[in-house]
Design an enzyme around this catalytic site. Structure first.
Site, PDB file in Angstrom:
ATOM      1  N   GLU A   1      -1.981  -5.220  -3.969  1.00 38.09           N
ATOM      2  CA  GLU A   1      -1.055  -4.454  -3.128  1.00 38.09           C
ATOM      3  C   GLU A   1       0.017  -5.374  -2.541  1.00 38.09           C
ATOM      4  O   GLU A   1       1.188  -4.985  -2.441  1.00 38.09           O
ATOM      5  CB  GLU A   1      -1.822  -3.756  -2.006  1.00 38.09           C
ATOM      6  CG  GLU A   1      -2.657  -2.585  -2.480  1.00 38.09           C
ATOM      7  CD  GLU A   1      -3.324  -1.843  -1.336  1.00 38.09           C
ATOM      8  OE1 GLU A   1      -3.556  -0.633  -1.485  1.00 38.09           O
ATOM      9  OE2 GLU A   1      -3.623  -2.480  -0.293  1.00 38.09           O
TER      10      GLU A   1
ATOM     11  N   ASP B   1       0.837  -1.208   0.000  1.00 40.21           N
ATOM     12  CA  ASP B   1       0.000   0.000   0.000  1.00 40.21           C
ATOM     13  C   ASP B   1       0.868   1.254   0.000  1.00 40.21           C
ATOM     14  O   ASP B   1       0.623   2.200  -0.762  1.00 40.21           O
ATOM     15  CB  ASP B   1      -0.920  -0.028   1.225  1.00 40.21           C
ATOM     16  CG  ASP B   1      -1.769   1.225   1.345  1.00 40.21           C
ATOM     17  OD1 ASP B   1      -2.705   1.393   0.550  1.00 40.21           O
ATOM     18  OD2 ASP B   1      -1.486   2.041   2.247  1.00 40.21           O
TER      19      ASP B   1
END
Length: 247
Positions: free
Chosen positions: A116, A44
């Site tokens: 991610e 992320d």
């Protein structure tokens, strides 16, 4: 390495020195204790930095606030889900039996989180430059334009802009609890604004959705403190979320 992972490596254009990282990135917590949530956390941050650099380069005339809104649209769940689907990540997902039966391989939150995690895995495998190059390839088919900043703001973006306009520190988000069975979890997340000493909580079907709910709750609180210009919004039509008050 399975045929699915070998094919995925080719589509990613990144041959892993440590293939176990890719396997872990596609492992949901319902399948094993050695799952992808830590890689998702790392990915992320890598994704946000890589996208920020891409936008800084491609949209050189756009001011900071508009860049933030474009980035928010590029890293939101809907966009990540579409990219993950195009990559064919679902074929390599490792899910528990319950998650499989409930259609987890098609669930937007699971696929977005896995993407991610894959970015985080590439970062650990070969460093930031390799991960940033992957992000550029993933977004090569996405048209980057100033018009993306005009799309509806999600609560996290709206809260960030409100705080930045007042020279206040950005909020801190923390997962307080993960509730429910592995195939049907909800995330209890708190949002803290240090200058006000205020903490609000929200729940959602993913960590990202829980953060949006907590941000929406914080906006509601700020709006109640004689700041009527703040308008809370739903988090990009993602999985429904529910703001809750601190316990």
């Amino acid at each position: 390495m399975s045929s699915h992972l070998l094919a995925l490596q080719k589509r990613l254009e990144h041959p892993f020195a440590n293939p176990r990282l890719l396997e872990r990135a596609l492992t949901h917590r319902s399948f094993s204790a050695d799952h992808n949530e830590r890689l998702e956390f790392l990915g992320d941050s890598v994704l946000n930095l890589a996208v920020s650099g891409l936008l800084f380069e491609k949209l050189s005339q756009l001011p900071e606030g508009d860049l933030s809104r474009v980035r928010a649209n590029l890293v939101k769940q809907d966009t990540l889900f579409q990219i993950a689907s195009d990559l064919g990540l679902s074929a390599g997902l490792r899910l528990g039996d319950g998650e499989k039966r409930s259609g987890g391989h098609k669930r937007p939150s699971i696929l977005a989180d896995a993407l991610e995690a894959v970015i985080g895995a590439v970062y650990l495998d070969a460093g930031f430059e390799a991960a940033a190059a992957l992000v550029r390839r993933l977004y090569s088919g996405v048209e980057l334009s100033a018009q993306m900043s005009a799309m509806g703001k999600d609560p996290k973006t709206e809260l960030q802009e409100w705080l930045q306009a007042r020279k206040m520190k950005l909020p801190v988000y923390r997962v307080v609890a993960t509730l429910g069975e592995a195939h049907k979890q909800t995330f209890d997340v708190e949002c803290t604004v240090s200058e006000t000493g205020r903490t609000e909580r929200g729940i959602g079907a993913s960590r990202r959705a829980g953060e949006q709910a907590a941000a929406a709750a914080m906006l509601q609180h700020l709006a109640s403190q004689a700041t009527p210009t703040i308008a809370t919004t739903s988090p990009d039509n993602q999985t429904p979320v529910q703001p809750i008050r601190p316990r």
